[in-house]
Each structure stands twice: as structure tokens, then as C-alpha cells.
Design a protein around this motif. Structure first.
Motif, PDB file in Angstrom:
ATOM      1  N   ALA A   1       0.831  -1.208   0.000  1.00 37.81           N
ATOM      2  CA  ALA A   1       0.000   0.000   0.000  1.00 37.81           C
ATOM      3  C   ALA A   1       0.865   1.256   0.000  1.00 37.81           C
ATOM      4  O   ALA A   1       0.581   2.224  -0.713  1.00 37.81           O
ATOM      5  CB  ALA A   1      -0.935  -0.009   1.206  1.00 37.81           C
TER       6      ALA A   1
ATOM      7  N   ARG B   1       2.469   1.883  -3.365  1.00 38.44           N
ATOM      8  CA  ARG B   1       1.532   2.344  -4.391  1.00 38.44           C
ATOM      9  C   ARG B   1       1.292   3.849  -4.329  1.00 38.44           C
ATOM     10  O   ARG B   1       0.614   4.406  -5.190  1.00 38.44           O
ATOM     11  CB  ARG B   1       0.207   1.578  -4.286  1.00 38.44           C
ATOM     12  CG  ARG B   1       0.347   0.095  -4.602  1.00 38.44           C
ATOM     13  CD  ARG B   1      -0.977  -0.582  -4.906  1.00 38.44           C
ATOM     14  NE  ARG B   1      -1.944  -0.497  -3.840  1.00 38.44           N
ATOM     15  CZ  ARG B   1      -1.997  -1.326  -2.792  1.00 38.44           C
ATOM     16  NH1 ARG B   1      -1.095  -2.306  -2.670  1.00 38.44           N
ATOM     17  NH2 ARG B   1      -2.929  -1.184  -1.877  1.00 38.44           N
TER      18      ARG B   1
ATOM     19  N   HIS C   1      -3.904   1.556  -7.536  1.00 31.09           N
ATOM     20  CA  HIS C   1      -4.790   0.565  -6.948  1.00 31.09           C
ATOM     21  C   HIS C   1      -4.563  -0.793  -7.601  1.00 31.09           C
ATOM     22  O   HIS C   1      -4.046  -0.883  -8.717  1.00 31.09           O
ATOM     23  CB  HIS C   1      -6.255   0.987  -7.129  1.00 31.09           C
ATOM     24  CG  HIS C   1      -6.577   2.317  -6.538  1.00 31.09           C
ATOM     25  ND1 HIS C   1      -6.591   3.478  -7.283  1.00 31.09           N
ATOM     26  CD2 HIS C   1      -6.870   2.682  -5.267  1.00 31.09           C
ATOM     27  CE1 HIS C   1      -6.899   4.496  -6.500  1.00 31.09           C
ATOM     28  NE2 HIS C   1      -7.064   4.044  -5.275  1.00 31.09           N
ATOM     29  N   HIS C   2      -4.966  -1.830  -6.896  1.00 31.97           N
ATOM     30  CA  HIS C   2      -4.886  -3.183  -7.431  1.00 31.97           C
ATOM     31  C   HIS C   2      -5.619  -3.252  -8.770  1.00 31.97           C
ATOM     32  O   HIS C   2      -6.730  -2.745  -8.918  1.00 31.97           O
ATOM     33  CB  HIS C   2      -5.514  -4.161  -6.439  1.00 31.97           C
ATOM     34  CG  HIS C   2      -5.513  -5.583  -6.901  1.00 31.97           C
ATOM     35  ND1 HIS C   2      -4.372  -6.362  -6.932  1.00 31.97           N
ATOM     36  CD2 HIS C   2      -6.521  -6.368  -7.367  1.00 31.97           C
ATOM     37  CE1 HIS C   2      -4.679  -7.562  -7.386  1.00 31.97           C
ATOM     38  NE2 HIS C   2      -5.968  -7.595  -7.659  1.00 31.97           N
TER      39      HIS C   2
ATOM     40  N   ALA D   1      -1.753  -5.640  -5.773  1.00 34.49           N
ATOM     41  CA  ALA D   1      -1.579  -5.367  -4.345  1.00 34.49           C
ATOM     42  C   ALA D   1      -0.784  -6.507  -3.716  1.00 34.49           C
ATOM     43  O   ALA D   1      -1.227  -7.654  -3.704  1.00 34.49           O
ATOM     44  CB  ALA D   1      -2.929  -5.214  -3.665  1.00 34.49           C
TER      45      ALA D   1
ATOM     46  N   GLU E   1      -8.439   0.284   5.480  1.00 34.54           N
ATOM     47  CA  GLU E   1      -9.288  -0.384   4.496  1.00 34.54           C
ATOM     48  C   GLU E   1     -10.639  -0.632   5.158  1.00 34.54           C
ATOM     49  O   GLU E   1     -10.720  -1.273   6.208  1.00 34.54           O
ATOM     50  CB  GLU E   1      -8.659  -1.703   4.053  1.00 34.54           C
ATOM     51  CG  GLU E   1      -9.480  -2.452   3.009  1.00 34.54           C
ATOM     52  CD  GLU E   1      -8.793  -3.715   2.520  1.00 34.54           C
ATOM     53  OE1 GLU E   1      -9.497  -4.581   1.953  1.00 34.54           O
ATOM     54  OE2 GLU E   1      -7.562  -3.837   2.696  1.00 34.54           O
TER      55      GLU E   1
ATOM     56  N   ALA F   1      -3.269  -8.699   1.077  1.00 31.54           N
ATOM     57  CA  ALA F   1      -3.242  -7.467   0.297  1.00 31.54           C
ATOM     58  C   ALA F   1      -3.965  -6.378   1.084  1.00 31.54           C
ATOM     59  O   ALA F   1      -5.030  -6.616   1.647  1.00 31.54           O
ATOM     60  CB  ALA F   1      -3.914  -7.683  -1.051  1.00 31.54           C
TER      61      ALA F   1
ATOM     62  N   GLN G   1      -5.587  -2.611   0.936  1.00 27.91           N
ATOM     63  CA  GLN G   1      -6.090  -1.610   0.003  1.00 27.91           C
ATOM     64  C   GLN G   1      -6.833  -0.514   0.766  1.00 27.91           C
ATOM     65  O   GLN G   1      -8.067  -0.461   0.772  1.00 27.91           O
ATOM     66  CB  GLN G   1      -6.997  -2.274  -1.032  1.00 27.91           C
ATOM     67  CG  GLN G   1      -6.287  -3.385  -1.807  1.00 27.91           C
ATOM     68  CD  GLN G   1      -7.147  -4.015  -2.864  1.00 27.91           C
ATOM     69  OE1 GLN G   1      -7.448  -3.405  -3.885  1.00 27.91           O
ATOM     70  NE2 GLN G   1      -7.559  -5.252  -2.638  1.00 27.91           N
TER      71      GLN G   1
ATOM     72  N   GLU H   1      -8.357   3.143   2.018  1.00 26.87           N
ATOM     73  CA  GLU H   1      -9.048   4.243   1.356  1.00 26.87           C
ATOM     74  C   GLU H   1      -8.037   5.323   0.995  1.00 26.87           C
ATOM     75  O   GLU H   1      -7.140   5.644   1.773  1.00 26.87           O
ATOM     76  CB  GLU H   1     -10.109   4.838   2.291  1.00 26.87           C
ATOM     77  CG  GLU H   1     -11.281   3.918   2.569  1.00 26.87           C
ATOM     78  CD  GLU H   1     -12.134   3.697   1.330  1.00 26.87           C
ATOM     79  OE1 GLU H   1     -12.460   4.694   0.656  1.00 26.87           O
ATOM     80  OE2 GLU H   1     -12.454   2.536   1.043  1.00 26.87           O
TER      81      GLU H   1
END
Length: 202
Positions: A51, A54, A100-101, A118, A149, A180, A182, A184
Motif C-alpha cells: 500500500a 503504491r 490501486h490493485h 496489491a 481499508e 493485500a 487496500q 481508502e
């Protein structure tokens, strides 16, 4: 120097020695020429990022190289295909971009495709016995500016024993996982609007 694709003894197509590819934009559904990459043989890369990674919109990474499968295939087709090797790549995206993934990126001249995945990482997952307790937990974590998340069934965040203890006192169950993550992106985070993808002459 051109970035060529050549064959090996087994008949597989692999990238020849070449300088790093530079990926400059995210492929959007409303791109001016969305069918171009679907009908053109291009090198395909996959880059697994945490994360935090990214959020690095301008950075050097090493991505996995996949064989060209004739035309651009679905992500599922590549999920069952072994990578050939690794290739140095640069991300040169608008500052503030959060990937994002399953995002797919391309180069300035659309000579390659990079799929973002991810990467599983250490996280804590909190579940509650009822929706209201989960909402209250999200509120308290948000007050602490935690990358979070949020789903209807759980909250997920980077490992923090203090936060774990707080949530357990609130009656939630918190587990340590490798998954993974992810979080917000926030009200002002994420992909820049399409009109920000413009070109500068030098």
C-alpha cells in the motif's frame, strides 16, 4: 534505443537487454484510443506493490516480465502464466497519484503495459459483532489518521499494538494477517482526473 522483443531457444518471447521502460499514465476506460493496446502485441509486466509503495508515483522498481500472448489478454490469463524474468521500470506519473490493485499503466508511446498488483503484507484485521461497533471503530481510527481499508465486514490497517489494544477494549476481535492491503485513498486522493494527463514539450 528501441526496446525489442526477441525469442529464446524454447520459442518463448523475452525482452532483450534494454533501458528501463518509463510508465507515464494509467489506462482509463475512456482513453482516446482504448482498442489500440488490445490489438497490438506489447510487452506485459506485473508489479506487486505494498500500500505504501503504491503511493510512490515517481520511483524505480523491478517488475516481472511475462511473455507476449499474441494480444493483450485478461488479467486472469496472465495469473496462470509464469514470468520470464525481471525488468527495471520507472513510474513517472502525476504527483499525488495513488495506484490501486488491477490498475494498468502504459508508456508515452503505448509500447508496453504494466499491471499493478496489491502485494500481500503484514496487516491487522478487525471484526465486530454488530455493524454499529464497526462504525465506531472506524471513527476512532479515522481520528488518528490511520490508513484504513473499510468494508461492511471488517477494518484493516497496518500493525499497531496500541490500536489493537484499543479496539479489543471496544469489544472487537483483531487478528494478525498477511494479506493485500487496500486502504481508502481519502476524499482528495487517488487517480488525477483525465484532463491532468497532458504532455509537456522539452
Amino acid at each position: 534505443m528501441s526496446q525489442e522483443v526477441s525469442g529464446n531457444a524454447a520459442g518463448q518471447r523475452v525482452l532483450s537487454d534494454s533501458p528501463p521502460f518509463i510508465f507515464t499514465r494509467i489506462l482509463e476506460p475512456s482513453s482516446p484510443n482504448p482498442e489500440k493496446l488490445a490489438t497490438t502485441e506489447v510487452p506485459r509486466f506485473t508489479l506487486a506493490l505494498t500500500a505504501h509503495e503504491r503511493t510512490k508515483s515517481r520511483h524505480y522498481f523491478e517488475a516481472q516480465v511475462f511473455p507476449v500472448l499474441g494480444t493483450m489478454q485478461s488479467n486472469e490469463a496472465y495469473a496462470n502464466t509464469a514470468p520470464l524474468n525481471t525488468q527495471g521500470i520507472y513510474l513517472r506519473l502525476p504527483r499525488g497519484t495513488v495506484l490501486h490493485h488491477d490498475d494498468q499503466l502504459t508508456t508515452e508511446k503505448e509500447t508496453a503495459v504494466l499491471q499493478i498488483v496489491a502485494k500481500p503484507e503484514a496487516v491487522m484485521t478487525a471484526i465486530a459483532s454488530n455493524p454499529l461497533d464497526l462504525v465506531k471503530a472506524a471513527y476512532h481510527l479515522g481520528n488518528r489518521h490511520v490508513s484504513l481499508e473499510v468494508t461492511l465486514n471488517y477494518l484493516r490497517f497496518s500493525p499497531d499494538p496500541v490500536l489493537k489494544q484499543m479496539l479489543e477494549r471496544m469489544g472487537l476481535t483483531v487478528t494478525d494477517d498477511i494479506l493485500a492491503f487496500q486502504p481508502e485513498a481519502g476524499a482528495y486522493g487517488g487517480h488525477p482526473p483525465l484532463e491532468t494527463h497532458h504532455h509537456h514539450s522539452h
